[in-house]
Design an enzyme around this catalytic site. Sequence first.
Site, PDB file in Angstrom:
ATOM      1  N   THR A 111       0.819  -1.214   0.000  1.00 13.96           N
ATOM      2  CA  THR A 111       0.000   0.000   0.000  1.00 13.96           C
ATOM      3  C   THR A 111       0.849   1.258   0.000  1.00 13.96           C
ATOM      4  O   THR A 111       0.469   2.276  -0.580  1.00 13.96           O
ATOM      5  CB  THR A 111      -0.933  -0.009   1.234  1.00 13.96           C
ATOM      6  OG1 THR A 111      -1.813  -1.109   1.093  1.00 13.96           O
ATOM      7  CG2 THR A 111      -1.755   1.251   1.328  1.00 13.96           C
ATOM      8  N   THR A 187       2.298  -4.295   4.359  1.00 14.31           N
ATOM      9  CA  THR A 187       2.346  -4.565   5.805  1.00 14.31           C
ATOM     10  C   THR A 187       2.027  -6.026   6.155  1.00 14.31           C
ATOM     11  O   THR A 187       2.490  -6.516   7.175  1.00 14.31           O
ATOM     12  CB  THR A 187       1.350  -3.659   6.569  1.00 14.31           C
ATOM     13  OG1 THR A 187       0.039  -3.872   6.048  1.00 14.31           O
ATOM     14  CG2 THR A 187       1.740  -2.207   6.449  1.00 14.31           C
ATOM     15  N   ASP A 188       1.255  -6.700   5.291  1.00 13.50           N
ATOM     16  CA  ASP A 188       0.736  -8.020   5.693  1.00 13.50           C
ATOM     17  C   ASP A 188       1.828  -9.005   6.078  1.00 13.50           C
ATOM     18  O   ASP A 188       1.687  -9.768   7.025  1.00 13.50           O
ATOM     19  CB  ASP A 188      -0.112  -8.639   4.571  1.00 13.50           C
ATOM     20  CG  ASP A 188      -1.380  -7.855   4.303  1.00 13.50           C
ATOM     21  OD1 ASP A 188      -1.625  -6.866   5.027  1.00 13.50           O
ATOM     22  OD2 ASP A 188      -2.118  -8.211   3.370  1.00 13.50           O
ATOM     23  N   LYS A 266       2.304  -8.157  12.832  1.00 17.41           N
ATOM     24  CA  LYS A 266       1.106  -7.408  12.466  1.00 17.41           C
ATOM     25  C   LYS A 266      -0.053  -7.983  13.276  1.00 17.41           C
ATOM     26  O   LYS A 266      -0.323  -9.183  13.208  1.00 17.41           O
ATOM     27  CB  LYS A 266       0.832  -7.519  10.957  1.00 17.41           C
ATOM     28  CG  LYS A 266      -0.363  -6.684  10.535  1.00 17.41           C
ATOM     29  CD  LYS A 266      -0.530  -6.572   9.034  1.00 17.41           C
ATOM     30  CE  LYS A 266      -1.742  -5.702   8.741  1.00 17.41           C
ATOM     31  NZ  LYS A 266      -1.958  -5.426   7.343  1.00 17.41           N
TER      32      LYS A 266
END
Length: 467
Positions: A111, A187-188, A266
């Site tokens: 993202t 980020t995942d 995360k």
Amino acid sequence: MSTETAQDDLRGYRGISREVLARDGIRVWSEVRAKTKQGQFEGLVLPRSETADELHIVLKLDSGYNIGLAADQIESLEEVGRREAQYKIPEKKFPYSAGKPRVKLFGTGGTIASRLDYRTGAVIPAFSPGELYGSVPELADICNLETEKLYGIFSENMGPEQWIGVAQACAAEIEKGIDGIVIGHGTDTMHHTAAALSFMLQNPPVPIVMVGSQRSSDRPSSDATLNLIHATYTAARSDIAEIVVCMFGPTSDDYGLLHRGTRVRKMHSSYRSTFRTIGDRPLATVEREKITILNPGYHQRCPRGESNLALNAAFDDRVSLVYYYPGMKPDVIESLVDNGYRGIVFAGTGLGHVNRAVYPAIEKAREAGVASYMTVQTIWGYTQMYVYETGREIMGLGVEPIANMLPEVAYVKLGWALGQTDDLGEIKKIMQTPINGDITEREPPDGYLVYQGGLPEIEEFMRRVHR
Ligand code: DGL
């Protein structure tokens, strides 16, 4: 010709939604006031994705959120303006100022490197690192930035091949004398890559800072800019020469946290404050140009020109992470053995348990020379397999407990160890020797959900109560 123009003006709209737009003379990129049976809305008419239904008209509200108006509920649409969105940011060459530290920004995707693609309605990787600079000029106040796009993928598509590629690219920059590295990443799976780099790049002389964003940069609530500023400042100026993840601390934009690459995870699918240090304190907070150390035992930056970096970019992907669930059948494990897997990390219940039904399969794995390790799916805390009979039985079948190593970290470490040797004794030594905090002797009393930017709902509640 006129049909084609009309076609363009109503880009992507079909059926009833197209009829309603045409009826009121509205085009894509019109700012409209819409009167509907549910009330009045104002916003920008966005192009409709090719695969979407024909029943809705999509408005971008001033808040940045997109809503779909059911076309059959619209009483009237009035054009109040036009505003064609510019989603392409020009690439800008970074200005050079003598005396500032040199930082390399590697792009991998996610993202943080995304914009909305209104053809498909999806978020696609489209910002090159140069475009990122074009949108965050503050970076030039911090350092001399060089950028390079290594990949342009969402992080679910990152894996061993890319981990090795990133590790090698970092080592090459360090060799050339860079002062700090930033890695833009989805980020995942940022914590998987952070773990992989923590093993593959040991004793880095400079900070290697991973950064991402939870909200894309077309949204007013995006965390992309601040995260990038924090990460770049950390890479350029901080003394923490480790692989760290730099993301929002609280859900507000008060400060960022620096998390050690082997202890970070995360933890929330949508909060901007999604990353948490598990079982320890985060290393530091970062507020634009101020770093406050929370956890002093970190690896320090080397004097310029010195480096003890050890690059060891190996990985055998015949390794699996098995998340135990009640009712698991032995065939899950057997199929790994039958398919030639060489390593299994279990995320067991409680202190590190699985059910009796899978014991024969674990035995079969041991006989086939598969290296098996136990972690806990509670995430916080240690495996303690001497406490219950179950734990002792599982250890008796050859499964080694691996203290408080996080399951994903153990998975990455086992693949890294298997990439180096076939010798099970050597693999055990590698797994049980702490590297960059992947195993810690104890959890500090304030290591559990403390120094983590707080729990937003509780803080908000307290603020209201103590007003
Ligand atoms: N799938 C996500 C990824 O690349 C996109 C969201 C994000 O960057 O956080 O990890």
